[in-house]
Design a protein around this motif. Sequence first.
Motif, mmCIF file in Angstrom:
data_model
loop_
_atom_site.group_PDB
_atom_site.id
_atom_site.type_symbol
_atom_site.label_atom_id
_atom_site.label_comp_id
_atom_site.label_asym_id
_atom_site.label_seq_id
_atom_site.Cartn_x
_atom_site.Cartn_y
_atom_site.Cartn_z
ATOM 1 N N GLY A 2 36.288 74.856 37.019
ATOM 2 C CA GLY A 2 37.077 73.635 37.040
ATOM 3 C C GLY A 2 37.503 73.173 35.657
ATOM 4 N N VAL A 3 38.607 72.443 35.586
ATOM 5 C CA VAL A 3 39.122 71.870 34.341
ATOM 6 C C VAL A 3 39.489 70.413 34.600
ATOM 7 N N GLU A 4 38.924 69.500 33.826
ATOM 8 C CA GLU A 4 39.263 68.086 33.905
ATOM 9 C C GLU A 4 39.731 67.641 32.524
ATOM 10 N N ILE A 5 41.020 67.373 32.407
ATOM 11 C CA ILE A 5 41.610 67.042 31.108
ATOM 12 C C ILE A 5 41.908 65.553 31.031
ATOM 13 N N ASP A 6 41.396 64.934 29.989
ATOM 14 C CA ASP A 6 41.707 63.535 29.675
ATOM 15 C C ASP A 6 42.756 63.568 28.565
ATOM 16 N N VAL A 7 44.022 63.462 28.978
ATOM 17 C CA VAL A 7 45.108 63.624 28.014
ATOM 18 C C VAL A 7 45.072 62.525 26.963
ATOM 19 N N GLU A 8 44.871 61.292 27.382
ATOM 20 C CA GLU A 8 44.864 60.192 26.418
ATOM 21 C C GLU A 8 43.656 60.257 25.497
ATOM 22 N N GLY A 9 42.507 60.628 26.043
ATOM 23 C CA GLY A 9 41.297 60.693 25.241
ATOM 24 C C GLY A 9 41.157 61.966 24.435
ATOM 25 N N GLY B 164 41.598 81.941 28.335
ATOM 26 C CA GLY B 164 43.015 81.944 28.658
ATOM 27 C C GLY B 164 43.368 80.930 29.719
ATOM 28 N N ALA B 165 42.580 80.861 30.800
ATOM 29 C CA ALA B 165 42.866 79.922 31.885
ATOM 30 C C ALA B 165 42.789 78.482 31.389
ATOM 31 N N TYR B 166 41.752 78.180 30.612
ATOM 32 C CA TYR B 166 41.623 76.828 30.076
ATOM 33 C C TYR B 166 42.759 76.511 29.104
ATOM 34 N N SER B 167 43.092 77.465 28.232
ATOM 35 C CA SER B 167 44.130 77.211 27.230
ATOM 36 C C SER B 167 45.487 77.001 27.877
ATOM 37 N N HIS B 168 45.786 77.715 28.954
ATOM 38 C CA HIS B 168 47.053 77.490 29.654
ATOM 39 C C HIS B 168 47.074 76.104 30.286
ATOM 40 N N ALA B 169 45.937 75.676 30.867
ATOM 41 C CA ALA B 169 45.878 74.343 31.471
ATOM 42 C C ALA B 169 46.066 73.258 30.420
ATOM 43 N N ALA B 170 45.400 73.392 29.282
ATOM 44 C CA ALA B 170 45.548 72.407 28.213
ATOM 45 C C ALA B 170 46.939 72.463 27.596
ATOM 46 N N GLY B 171 47.495 73.665 27.512
ATOM 47 C CA GLY B 171 48.814 73.828 26.912
ATOM 48 C C GLY B 171 49.921 73.131 27.668
ATOM 49 N N GLU B 172 49.720 72.901 28.964
ATOM 50 C CA GLU B 172 50.717 72.163 29.732
ATOM 51 C C GLU B 172 50.882 70.734 29.213
ATOM 52 N N HIS B 173 49.903 70.247 28.494
ATOM 53 C CA HIS B 173 49.956 68.908 27.910
ATOM 54 C C HIS B 173 50.174 68.950 26.402
ATOM 55 N N VAL C 64 24.700 77.023 30.572
ATOM 56 C CA VAL C 64 25.661 75.925 30.409
ATOM 57 C C VAL C 64 26.638 75.973 31.578
ATOM 58 N N THR C 65 26.583 74.952 32.408
ATOM 59 C CA THR C 65 27.439 74.894 33.587
ATOM 60 C C THR C 65 28.744 74.155 33.331
ATOM 61 N N ARG C 66 28.761 73.281 32.316
ATOM 62 C CA ARG C 66 30.003 72.610 31.919
ATOM 63 C C ARG C 66 29.983 72.354 30.416
ATOM 64 N N PHE C 67 31.176 72.445 29.832
ATOM 65 C CA PHE C 67 31.366 72.150 28.416
ATOM 66 C C PHE C 67 32.332 70.975 28.283
ATOM 67 N N ARG C 68 32.071 70.106 27.305
ATOM 68 C CA ARG C 68 33.015 69.038 26.972
ATOM 69 C C ARG C 68 33.604 69.332 25.598
ATOM 70 N N PHE C 69 34.933 69.523 25.565
ATOM 71 C CA PHE C 69 35.619 69.905 24.340
ATOM 72 C C PHE C 69 36.551 68.809 23.855
ATOM 73 N N ALA C 70 36.732 68.769 22.536
ATOM 74 C CA ALA C 70 37.832 68.012 21.950
ATOM 75 C C ALA C 70 39.111 68.821 22.088
ATOM 76 N N LEU C 71 40.218 68.126 22.329
ATOM 77 C CA LEU C 71 41.533 68.747 22.406
ATOM 78 C C LEU C 71 42.379 68.288 21.223
ATOM 79 N N HIS C 72 43.192 69.198 20.720
ATOM 80 C CA HIS C 72 44.027 68.929 19.556
ATOM 81 C C HIS C 72 45.495 69.104 19.932
ATOM 82 N N GLU C 73 46.345 68.356 19.267
ATOM 83 C CA GLU C 73 47.774 68.459 19.555
ATOM 84 C C GLU C 73 48.331 69.737 18.939
ATOM 85 N N VAL C 74 48.544 70.720 19.794
ATOM 86 C CA VAL C 74 49.113 72.009 19.382
ATOM 87 C C VAL C 74 50.116 72.393 20.462
#
Length: 466
Positions: free
Chosen positions: A104-111, A123-132, A206-216
Amino acid sequence: MSVTSDPLQPSVSAGSLRSALGAAVPVVAPEDDGYAAARAIQAGGVEHRPAAIVRPTDAPEVAAAVRFARDAGVEVSVRSGGHSVFGLGAADGSVALDLRGLDGVEIDVEGRTAWVGGGITAGAYSHAAGEHGLATPFGDTGGVGVGGITLGGGIGLLSRSLGMTIDSLLGAEVVTADGEVVRTDADHEPDLFWALRGGGGNFGVVTRFRFALHEVSQVVGGVLLMPATPESVAGVVAAADAAPPGLTVIVMVMPAPPMPMIPDQWHGRVVVMANACWSGPRDEADAALAPLRDVAARAGGALLDGLRPAPYASLLEGGPPGGPVVATGRSFFADGVDETAAAHLLEQLESCDAMMRAAQLRVLGGAVADVPADATAYPHRAARMVGNVAAVAPDAATALGYTPWVDALAGRLRQGDAAYVNFSLDGGEAAARAAYPGATWDRLRDVKRRYDPQNLFRGNVNVPPA
């Protein structure tokens, strides 16, 4: 290199495991029709036979499987979604946890944060984040599991600008050896959080990771291919080291594969493949990339100039070679590669007859070096370059024959005795001590003693409990 292991542990009853987990949790046993496919791991050639393969979909199911294995005295091995060159995700006789259902992927775009499952690929995570228009730095291959690359450190195409993957890790959900589900971050279980950032899979699942997202939103990158000479090898490394932090370059020196975009006359000849990524201001890209192109021009001209504007996720392509192949390799750190060392490297690549052989040179510095050496369990912040020498063969016996060649070449290029854990092809103590020297080793052993005193999680580059 390790491609088989001796299961010196109690056997596991698939029936009792199914009873403990419940009918909703898939368990694949050796007698089941899908067992051969379930135990297969890229790259091929690894013939491990776990006692049972469990496919959980959440942390409580993982915890139940861990408690069962602990009570049975059986090793737990963990497959976090990607490949494992020497098969750590499916150790012989183990209860193997295949986490690919935790995607699963849960993206907090504002945060600018994301929670992602421990079985998703980069790759799957990066494509999901890249949509934003967002990204977390990973490696250079989309097929790796987020879990494996993160726990070992994570060095890739955004490292000099945004740091390693562990530098964007904000927290994690972990199943510990006692079967408990805990949350860890800088304020909760801080020693465990420190150890997870570079200490590998030694401390839990590790069943879930919480990552920082950067504007790229977009980068300028791709492959710049040129003839391999001592001057071009040393020149590309030097240019990458002197570049502004917005440019990261991963250099491959290897025989050119028979790919259609490479001129036919260069197939099989040793070339330099500079995999570059500029993540700074778009209008500064040409100036940042110019020194690399100058090196190619001096070498006789670029054989391929694929540097272009592109989404970051599109650069995470490829993966380990497919089919029944086995790799042997050695990692090392160095400050650079001069022309004398580069000449030796080219001589060795020409003389070796392995079906595939290469030296990969990842230039560091920038944001990687901005983090204090003791802030995470990755202590090699001052290193200017991490390298890896590898040879690939169709079977384990042939691969083993190339080990002296790999060792000798890596020994010539290395400076010091340290190694990068994610490039280790040996899970023994020597590999662990090379990855975690000095005070890092002592602190990791202390954390291991507190969270896994019986060394239940030993299918990794293992740190034994103090």
